[in-house]
Design a protein around this motif. Structure first.
Motif, PDB file in Angstrom:
ATOM      1  N   THR A 127      40.811  37.141  19.814  1.00 46.81           N
ATOM      2  CA  THR A 127      39.578  36.598  19.243  1.00 46.81           C
ATOM      3  C   THR A 127      38.930  35.589  20.190  1.00 46.81           C
ATOM      4  N   ALA A 128      39.770  34.685  20.748  1.00 48.15           N
ATOM      5  CA  ALA A 128      39.230  33.664  21.661  1.00 48.15           C
ATOM      6  C   ALA A 128      38.601  34.331  22.892  1.00 48.15           C
ATOM      7  N   ALA A 129      39.312  35.316  23.456  1.00 47.31           N
ATOM      8  CA  ALA A 129      38.788  36.016  24.649  1.00 47.31           C
ATOM      9  C   ALA A 129      37.518  36.794  24.295  1.00 47.31           C
ATOM     10  N   SER A 130      37.474  37.364  23.090  1.00 44.22           N
ATOM     11  CA  SER A 130      36.289  38.117  22.657  1.00 44.22           C
ATOM     12  C   SER A 130      35.084  37.179  22.517  1.00 44.22           C
ATOM     13  N   LEU A 131      35.330  35.987  21.958  1.00 39.27           N
ATOM     14  CA  LEU A 131      34.243  35.004  21.816  1.00 39.27           C
ATOM     15  C   LEU A 131      33.705  34.615  23.186  1.00 39.27           C
ATOM     16  N   LEU A 132      34.618  34.401  24.130  1.00 42.31           N
ATOM     17  CA  LEU A 132      34.197  34.032  25.480  1.00 42.31           C
ATOM     18  C   LEU A 132      33.417  35.169  26.138  1.00 42.31           C
ATOM     19  N   TYR A 133      33.779  36.405  25.806  1.00 39.48           N
ATOM     20  CA  TYR A 133      33.046  37.551  26.368  1.00 39.48           C
ATOM     21  C   TYR A 133      31.661  37.662  25.734  1.00 39.48           C
ATOM     22  N   LEU A 134      31.583  37.393  24.430  1.00 34.99           N
ATOM     23  CA  LEU A 134      30.288  37.518  23.745  1.00 34.99           C
ATOM     24  C   LEU A 134      29.289  36.457  24.187  1.00 34.99           C
ATOM     25  N   TRP A 135      29.806  35.259  24.519  1.00 35.61           N
ATOM     26  CA  TRP A 135      28.931  34.181  24.958  1.00 35.61           C
ATOM     27  C   TRP A 135      28.481  34.492  26.383  1.00 35.61           C
ATOM     28  N   LYS A 136      27.170  34.631  26.591  1.00 37.73           N
ATOM     29  CA  LYS A 136      26.679  35.150  27.877  1.00 37.73           C
ATOM     30  C   LYS A 136      27.052  34.267  29.063  1.00 37.73           C
ATOM     31  N   ARG A 137      27.147  32.965  28.830  1.00 34.51           N
ATOM     32  CA  ARG A 137      27.472  32.058  29.947  1.00 34.51           C
ATOM     33  C   ARG A 137      28.883  32.295  30.483  1.00 34.51           C
ATOM     34  N   THR A 138      29.766  32.733  29.602  1.00 39.30           N
ATOM     35  CA  THR A 138      31.159  32.916  30.047  1.00 39.30           C
ATOM     36  C   THR A 138      31.527  34.406  30.115  1.00 39.30           C
ATOM     37  N   ARG A 139      30.513  35.284  30.037  1.00 40.93           N
ATOM     38  CA  ARG A 139      30.832  36.720  30.006  1.00 40.93           C
ATOM     39  C   ARG A 139      31.378  37.201  31.351  1.00 40.93           C
ATOM     40  N   ARG A 140      32.640  37.598  31.304  1.00 44.22           N
ATOM     41  CA  ARG A 140      33.293  38.143  32.506  1.00 44.22           C
ATOM     42  C   ARG A 140      34.197  39.276  32.076  1.00 44.22           C
ATOM     43  N   ARG A 141      34.341  40.256  32.953  1.00 40.70           N
ATOM     44  CA  ARG A 141      35.192  41.409  32.666  1.00 40.70           C
ATOM     45  C   ARG A 141      36.612  40.971  32.264  1.00 40.70           C
ATOM     46  N   GLU A 142      37.090  39.885  32.888  1.00 41.21           N
ATOM     47  CA  GLU A 142      38.463  39.424  32.660  1.00 41.21           C
ATOM     48  C   GLU A 142      38.729  39.121  31.187  1.00 41.21           C
ATOM     49  N   TRP A 143      37.742  38.499  30.501  1.00 44.33           N
ATOM     50  CA  TRP A 143      37.955  38.145  29.084  1.00 44.33           C
ATOM     51  C   TRP A 143      38.124  39.401  28.235  1.00 44.33           C
ATOM     52  N   ASP A 144      37.326  40.415  28.551  1.00 46.69           N
ATOM     53  CA  ASP A 144      37.433  41.672  27.802  1.00 46.69           C
ATOM     54  C   ASP A 144      38.809  42.301  28.026  1.00 46.69           C
ATOM     55  N   LEU A 145      39.282  42.273  29.259  1.00 46.60           N
ATOM     56  CA  LEU A 145      40.581  42.880  29.566  1.00 46.60           C
ATOM     57  C   LEU A 145      41.728  42.097  28.922  1.00 46.60           C
ATOM     58  N   ILE A 146      41.592  40.764  28.906  1.00 47.83           N
ATOM     59  CA  ILE A 146      42.634  39.944  28.260  1.00 47.83           C
ATOM     60  C   ILE A 146      42.654  40.238  26.750  1.00 47.83           C
ATOM     61  N   ALA A 147      41.450  40.339  26.156  1.00 47.95           N
ATOM     62  CA  ALA A 147      41.369  40.635  24.710  1.00 47.95           C
ATOM     63  C   ALA A 147      42.074  41.952  24.394  1.00 47.95           C
ATOM     64  N   ALA A 148      41.810  42.970  25.221  1.00 56.39           N
ATOM     65  CA  ALA A 148      42.422  44.289  24.989  1.00 56.39           C
ATOM     66  C   ALA A 148      43.931  44.236  25.176  1.00 56.39           C
ATOM     67  N   ALA A 149      44.373  43.567  26.255  1.00 61.25           N
ATOM     68  CA  ALA A 149      45.809  43.496  26.546  1.00 61.25           C
ATOM     69  C   ALA A 149      46.545  42.769  25.416  1.00 61.25           C
TER      70      ALA A 149
END
Lengths: 242, 219
Positions: free
Chosen positions: A61-83
């Motif tokens: 959830t935390a990684a997903s929030l960071l991905y959704l927020w455009k300022r912190t949007r990075r591929r890494e957060w999406d991959l961490i959320a999935a993992a």
């Protein structure tokens, strides 16, 4: 071997040793409980697995929030959320399995429609749905945004699972460790073994997420390289034809 | 936001009125489900009477899922949604309008369904205001999160929406079933805590939907 790889291997080996130690202490060193007898030995792995499931979904959830927020949007957060969600589903499955093994001698059934069990099964299905969504072919950003929203919606079930034993006065007992008063109801060698179980499975979770994240990142980088190569090939063919 | 919501709701309800998908397809479908349940319980009226609240809400969920998928699906036709986003239409207004239209459609469907169940399962309808109010709140809860998840799964496999939606809305369906169970038996006091739970979850989903729908459109 890089420093990062050495550290990851160290975490993995430590987790393995600690899990083995938890099993040895739980099966041979700690005494049987007054009421539950030898059934109590399941206590050393079942609550730690449930804790990892909560932790994993929290991280997703935390990684997903960071991905959704455009300022912190990075591929890494999406991959961490999935993992983390993959590890969470794995540990939720193990929580249900170990709970079922405990339930057979304790309650006389492998499964009962108790509020905690049912809400945990719902949680398991929710994140299976999240993982199914991630498997659908679509662009990376689209998948990242869509799955991040699904993760946010799914996380609503986590507090329901934890609080269900208080809200519905179920067959399942209230938590021995993660209770609202933080009054740990386990003592002596049993408490230390349980603590070791929590640390061991947390280490195992860290190793799993770390390894999965690195694999996914390499896959994504490989896909980028393939796209670039295809573009270069196309451009060179067009140059030749001109 | 309110003007957008009204315009969107009017548009969706007008489309439904003209196409009549609810009456021609969804309503017959939910009655097929009701009859299948009757087969499943060996058509024993005493058993069907006991499980009426659960059957009603499972059937309503199927209807809701179809109505939600259609509500979001029509925006995909001719890239209507892309046009709305490009014109800068307020996403919260769009969301609230869609929710309103689906809830109105579902209330109409549930009114017919409840009469059908009362007749077919021989279950007298007591405490109708409570039943209607809980249906309204439950429909809001399921529709808000449903519109969000239908947006998330739009254009993807059709099985993804029920897979994601049912586990998420299960607390709402459970609470609504309990309210109906106590409402039908006339035990109003017992329905109060479940009504509170129902309102709580529906409110959470409504707020969440309003907050994230703009991001859903982006995705």
């Amino acid at each position: 071997m890089s420093r990062n790889a050495k550290l990851k291997r160290g975490v993995g080996i430590t987790a393995l040793v600690m899990i083995a130690l938890t099993f040895w202490l739980g099966l041979y060193v700690t005494p049987p409980a007054e009421v539950m007898g030898n059934l109590v030995r399941m206590l050393y792995i079942h609550p730690p697995m449930a804790w990892i499931a909560y932790l994993a979904y929290g991280i997703t959830t935390a990684a997903s929030l960071l991905y959704l927020w455009k300022r912190t949007r990075r591929r890494e957060w999406d991959l961490i959320a999935a993992a983390s969600a993959e590890a969470g589903v794995f540990f939720t499955g193990l929580t249900i399995l170990t709970g079922s093994i405990w339930g057979r001698p304790a309650w006389g059934v492998w499964w009962t429609w108790d509020a905690l069990l049912t809400s945990t099964a719902v949680l398991f299905l929710l994140y299976l749905g999240y993982l199914a969504l991630r498997q659908v072919p679509m662009s990376e950003t689209k998948r990242g945004v869509r799955s991040a929203i699904a993760a946010l919606v799914a996380f609503i079930d986590v507090p329901i699972v934890h609080e269900s034993v208080y809200w519905w006065k179920t067959l399942h007992q209230t938590p021995s460790v993660l209770n609202p008063s933080l009054n740990v109801e386990v003592h002596g060698s049993m408490a230390w073994t349980l603590l070791l179980g929590f640390v061991a499975f947390t280490m195992a979770y860290v190793w799993m997420v770390w390894t999965r994240y690195e694999t996914s990142k390499r896959q994504a980088e490989l896909a980028d390289l393939e796209v670039e190569r295809a573009i270069r090939e196309r451009l060179s063919v067009e140059e030749v034809s001109l | 936001m309110v003007r957008t919501a009204i315009a969107m709701a009017k548009k969706d309800l007008r489309l439904e009125w003209r196409a009549r998908v609810l009456i021609n397809q969804v309503l017959p479908f939910v009655f097929v489900v009701i009859i299948l349940f009757a087969f499943g319980f060996d058509a024993k009226v005493e058993i069907l009477g006991q499980v009426t609240p659960g059957l009603f809400w499972v059937t309503s969920f199927f209807g809701l899922e179809l109505a939600i998928a259609r509500s979001v699906g029509i925006e995909g036709e001719n890239q209507a949604q892309v046009g709305l986003v490009m014109m800068g239409v307020n996403p919260r207004g769009m969301f609230l309008g869609k929710v309103f239209a689906v809830v109105v459609e579902m209330l109409a469907l549930e009114a017919v369904l409840s009469v059908g169940i009362a007749v077919l399962f021989n279950t007298p309808l007591h405490e109708v205001p409570l039943l209607a109010l809980s249906a309204l709140i439950a429909d809001i809860g399921v529709t808000t999160v449903g519109i969000v998840l239908a947006g998330v799964t739009e254009g993807l496999s059709g099985s993804l929406l029920p897979l994601l939606l049912f586990p998420v809305v299960s607390p709402v369906l459970l609470s609504a079933t309990k309210v109906w169970q106590y409402g039908l038996s006339g035990s109003l006091a017992k329905a109060v805590p479940w009504s509170e739970l129902l309102v709580g979850f529906s409110l959470i989903y409504l707020v969440l939907g309003i907050l994230v729908y703009g991001v859903v459109l982006e995705g």
